[in-house]
Write a protein that holds these residues in place. Structure first.
Motif, PDB file in Angstrom:
ATOM      1  N   UNK A 160       0.823  -1.208   0.000  1.00  0.00           N
ATOM      2  CA  UNK A 160       0.000   0.000   0.000  1.00  0.00           C
ATOM      3  C   UNK A 160       0.858   1.260   0.000  1.00  0.00           C
ATOM      4  N   UNK A 161       1.989   1.217   0.706  1.00  0.00           N
ATOM      5  CA  UNK A 161       2.905   2.360   0.722  1.00  0.00           C
ATOM      6  C   UNK A 161       3.340   2.721  -0.694  1.00  0.00           C
ATOM      7  N   UNK A 162       3.812   1.749  -1.437  1.00  0.00           N
ATOM      8  CA  UNK A 162       4.320   2.035  -2.780  1.00  0.00           C
ATOM      9  C   UNK A 162       3.175   2.283  -3.760  1.00  0.00           C
ATOM     10  N   UNK A 163       2.010   1.726  -3.492  1.00  0.00           N
ATOM     11  CA  UNK A 163       0.846   2.046  -4.323  1.00  0.00           C
ATOM     12  C   UNK A 163       0.466   3.511  -4.151  1.00  0.00           C
ATOM     13  N   UNK A 164       0.475   4.002  -2.907  1.00  0.00           N
ATOM     14  CA  UNK A 164       0.141   5.398  -2.657  1.00  0.00           C
ATOM     15  C   UNK A 164       1.171   6.360  -3.246  1.00  0.00           C
ATOM     16  N   UNK A 165       2.384   5.872  -3.450  1.00  0.00           N
ATOM     17  CA  UNK A 165       3.426   6.711  -4.046  1.00  0.00           C
ATOM     18  C   UNK A 165       3.385   6.701  -5.569  1.00  0.00           C
ATOM     19  N   UNK A 166       2.404   6.023  -6.137  1.00  0.00           N
ATOM     20  CA  UNK A 166       2.393   5.844  -7.592  1.00  0.00           C
ATOM     21  C   UNK A 166       2.248   7.161  -8.344  1.00  0.00           C
ATOM     22  N   UNK A 167       1.725   8.199  -7.684  1.00  0.00           N
ATOM     23  CA  UNK A 167       1.590   9.481  -8.356  1.00  0.00           C
ATOM     24  C   UNK A 167       2.900  10.199  -8.591  1.00  0.00           C
ATOM     25  N   UNK A 168       3.987   9.695  -8.039  1.00  0.00           N
ATOM     26  CA  UNK A 168       5.293  10.332  -8.223  1.00  0.00           C
ATOM     27  C   UNK A 168       5.930  10.008  -9.565  1.00  0.00           C
ATOM     28  N   UNK A 169       5.375   9.019 -10.248  1.00  0.00           N
ATOM     29  CA  UNK A 169       5.959   8.621 -11.516  1.00  0.00           C
ATOM     30  C   UNK A 169       7.149   7.702 -11.330  1.00  0.00           C
ATOM     31  N   UNK A 170       7.811   7.374 -12.436  1.00  0.00           N
ATOM     32  CA  UNK A 170       8.943   6.454 -12.364  1.00  0.00           C
ATOM     33  C   UNK A 170       8.480   5.016 -12.288  1.00  0.00           C
ATOM     34  N   UNK A 171       9.456   4.117 -12.191  1.00  0.00           N
ATOM     35  CA  UNK A 171       9.122   2.688 -12.217  1.00  0.00           C
ATOM     36  C   UNK A 171       9.313   2.006 -10.870  1.00  0.00           C
ATOM     37  N   UNK A 172      10.102   2.589  -9.975  1.00  0.00           N
ATOM     38  CA  UNK A 172      10.465   1.911  -8.731  1.00  0.00           C
ATOM     39  C   UNK A 172       9.257   1.598  -7.861  1.00  0.00           C
ATOM     40  N   UNK A 173       8.421   2.594  -7.574  1.00  0.00           N
ATOM     41  CA  UNK A 173       7.277   2.361  -6.697  1.00  0.00           C
ATOM     42  C   UNK A 173       6.262   1.385  -7.294  1.00  0.00           C
ATOM     43  N   UNK A 174       5.896   1.491  -8.576  1.00  0.00           N
ATOM     44  CA  UNK A 174       4.983   0.502  -9.138  1.00  0.00           C
ATOM     45  C   UNK A 174       5.540  -0.927  -9.098  1.00  0.00           C
ATOM     46  N   UNK A 175       6.823  -1.082  -9.393  1.00  0.00           N
ATOM     47  CA  UNK A 175       7.422  -2.415  -9.367  1.00  0.00           C
ATOM     48  C   UNK A 175       7.377  -2.990  -7.952  1.00  0.00           C
ATOM     49  N   UNK A 176       7.745  -2.174  -6.973  1.00  0.00           N
ATOM     50  CA  UNK A 176       7.719  -2.654  -5.596  1.00  0.00           C
ATOM     51  C   UNK A 176       6.291  -2.940  -5.136  1.00  0.00           C
ATOM     52  N   UNK A 177       5.335  -2.111  -5.540  1.00  0.00           N
ATOM     53  CA  UNK A 177       3.934  -2.376  -5.195  1.00  0.00           C
ATOM     54  C   UNK A 177       3.489  -3.723  -5.754  1.00  0.00           C
ATOM     55  N   UNK A 178       3.873  -4.016  -6.986  1.00  0.00           N
ATOM     56  CA  UNK A 178       3.513  -5.302  -7.584  1.00  0.00           C
ATOM     57  C   UNK A 178       4.182  -6.467  -6.894  1.00  0.00           C
ATOM     58  N   UNK A 179       5.459  -6.334  -6.550  1.00  0.00           N
ATOM     59  CA  UNK A 179       6.193  -7.419  -5.891  1.00  0.00           C
ATOM     60  C   UNK A 179       5.619  -7.693  -4.507  1.00  0.00           C
ATOM     61  N   UNK A 180       5.382  -6.637  -3.726  1.00  0.00           N
ATOM     62  CA  UNK A 180       4.866  -6.849  -2.366  1.00  0.00           C
ATOM     63  C   UNK A 180       3.442  -7.399  -2.380  1.00  0.00           C
TER      64      UNK A 180
END
Length: 460
Positions: free
Chosen positions: A172-192
């Protein structure tokens, strides 16, 4: 650096992190202390017996390089297709292996429970630090999440798979950060998300429901970023699907061949499910049954008032209050039965039951309460933060509020043997040690359901 919506400015106080972290360790130790002092294990019941067996089975498979998906040690000689029945949810069993090797059976178990609790606290704290600027809010919400009624209930009934929620707040943390753009947060959201799903497959569905609501709120509040959000969510979804693809492909093939028990296909969304044809429960178990006839999750002073604070609080109501209400509507299950003459079918639940892959196999809808507890913990955190920012006098005692809230919920849970936690003796009877020493097979007649003898199979 931008943050997800739903923040409130606060004042940083209580700058002694060792006190905060010591409180997490102390609470975890207090929870298991009676069991440790008596040389016993935490919890009781048939699910506890199965947990011990599966932890040993994973250890055996790692040591012998055996596929854990099937065993002939149950229902001999036909065996049991573990993958078809449970989906190979072995994450908690794998996490327990170091303590199993170090402390042996059954001494490792209470300490592993403490590790689960601390892991839940530390991963949730990452999300809390993102949401709150006041340390008292971080501390209060983390302490409450660590010992919320859902986690304690699942622990004393032996279902440690449900207790391992390390990846939920991180996803949920990295999902909520998805508005920042980039690939790191979406990838981590998917992995977690995938890791939490591998721990318990239906938690994947629960998280999807939660993310639909959280995503909708983000889109409404940050409309100008809709392309960034959609791109990020697409990346997260693809990564998650890749991570769970081996199980999806295998389970789909088994389902097509009729090898997955309990699946229901088609039917009207306005028609309630029929009785379950299994030895687990007569019908789908929603949260209303626990609240009225079992172990209450919401009908407590801290958690009941906390739910109201979450739903009506100025800073929490849209994102986290809405999340609570959405998940509560699914926690009820397929029908509403309280205070009515005839059960009322819940069509939104039945849409997933009839049409979502494998959702009809969910026999315990109340387990989405894990996300209810998360939402309430966050809602209480926002309340604590609002108090700390209101007056100078309140700032002086606000640091005591996390301990007061935690102590209150501990006392409330003590009525149900949930804190300190229920414990029982698990010493190996001498006869099984002798059988293991002499060798040879033992076939047990299929009499009864809750049989602790399944545990002793691990020593003979």
């Amino acid at each position: 650096m931008s943050r997800p919506v739903g923040y409130v400015s606060g004042v940083r106080v209580f700058s002694r992190p060792w006190i905060e972290f010591s409180s997490y360790v102390l609470v975890a130790l207090l929870a298991i202390l009676p069991a440790v002092l008596k040389g016993q294990v935490v919890g009781d019941g048939v699910d506890l017996y199965g947990t011990f067996w599966f932890y040993w089975w994973v250890q055996h498979c790692i040591g012998t390089l055996t596929d854990p998906s099937f065993t002939e040690l149950m229902f001999h000689p036909m065996g049991k297709d573990i993958f078809a029945h449970t989906g190979n949810n072995f994450v908690d069993a794998i996490a327990a292996q170091p303590l199993m090797l170090a402390l042996g059976f059954p001494g490792y178990q209470p300490w592993f429970v403490a590790v689960l609790f601390l892991g839940n606290a530390l991963t949730f704290r990452c999300l809390a630090k993102e949401l709150f600027t006041h340390k008292a809010a971080v501390w209060a919400s983390t302490l409450l999440w660590m010992i919320n009624p859902f986690i304690l209930f699942e622990t004393i009934t032996g279902r440690l798979t449900q207790v391992l929620l390390w990846f939920l707040p991180l996803a949920l943390l990295h999902f909520l950060r998805s508005g920042r753009g980039g690939w790191k947060n979406p990838v981590l959201a998917g992995i977690y998300t995938a890791l939490q799903a591998w721990t318990y497959w239906f938690m994947g569905w629960f998280m999807a429901i939660a993310m639909v609501w959280l995503g909708a709120v983000q889109l409404i509040q940050c409309r100008h970023k809709w392309r960034v959000f959609l791109r990020s969510w697409l990346i997260a979804g693809v990564v998650c699907l890749i991570c769970i693809a081996p199980a999806m492909v295998g389970m789909s093939g088994l389902a097509d061949a009729g090898g997955v028990p309990g699946l229901i296909e088609g039917g009207s969304i306005f028609e309630a499910p029929k009785g379950l044809g299994n030895n687990v429960a007569a019908k789908l178990l929603g949260i209303q049954v626990l609240e009225t006839k079992g172990h209450p999750l919401l009908m407590h002073l801290v958690w009941g008032i906390g739910a109201l604070v979450t739903v009506f609080g100025r800073e929490s109501r849209w994102m986290w209050g809405g999340l609570f209400l959405v998940c509560l509507s699914f926690a009820v299950g397929p029908v509403w039965e309280l205070w009515v003459d005839e059960p009322i079918v819940m069509p939104h639940y039945m849409v997933l039951y009839r049409h979502a892959p494998f959702f009809s196999r969910l026999w315990f809808p109340y387990r989405i309460a894990a996300i209810l507890m998360l939402a309430i913990s966050i809602g209480i955190g926002f309340w604590v933060q609002s108090l700390s920012a209101s007056t100078t006098r309140r700032r002086r005692w606000i640091w005591a509020l996390p301990l007061l809230l935690a102590a209150t919920t501990m006392v409330e849970q003590s009525r149900y043997d949930a804190f300190p936690m229920l414990h029982r003796d698990m010493k190996v009877p001498g006869i099984y040690g002798e059988i293991g020493h002499r060798g040879g097979g033992v076939i047990e007649l299929p009499i009864g359901l809750a049989r602790e003898t399944i545990i002793w199979q691990t020593v003979h």
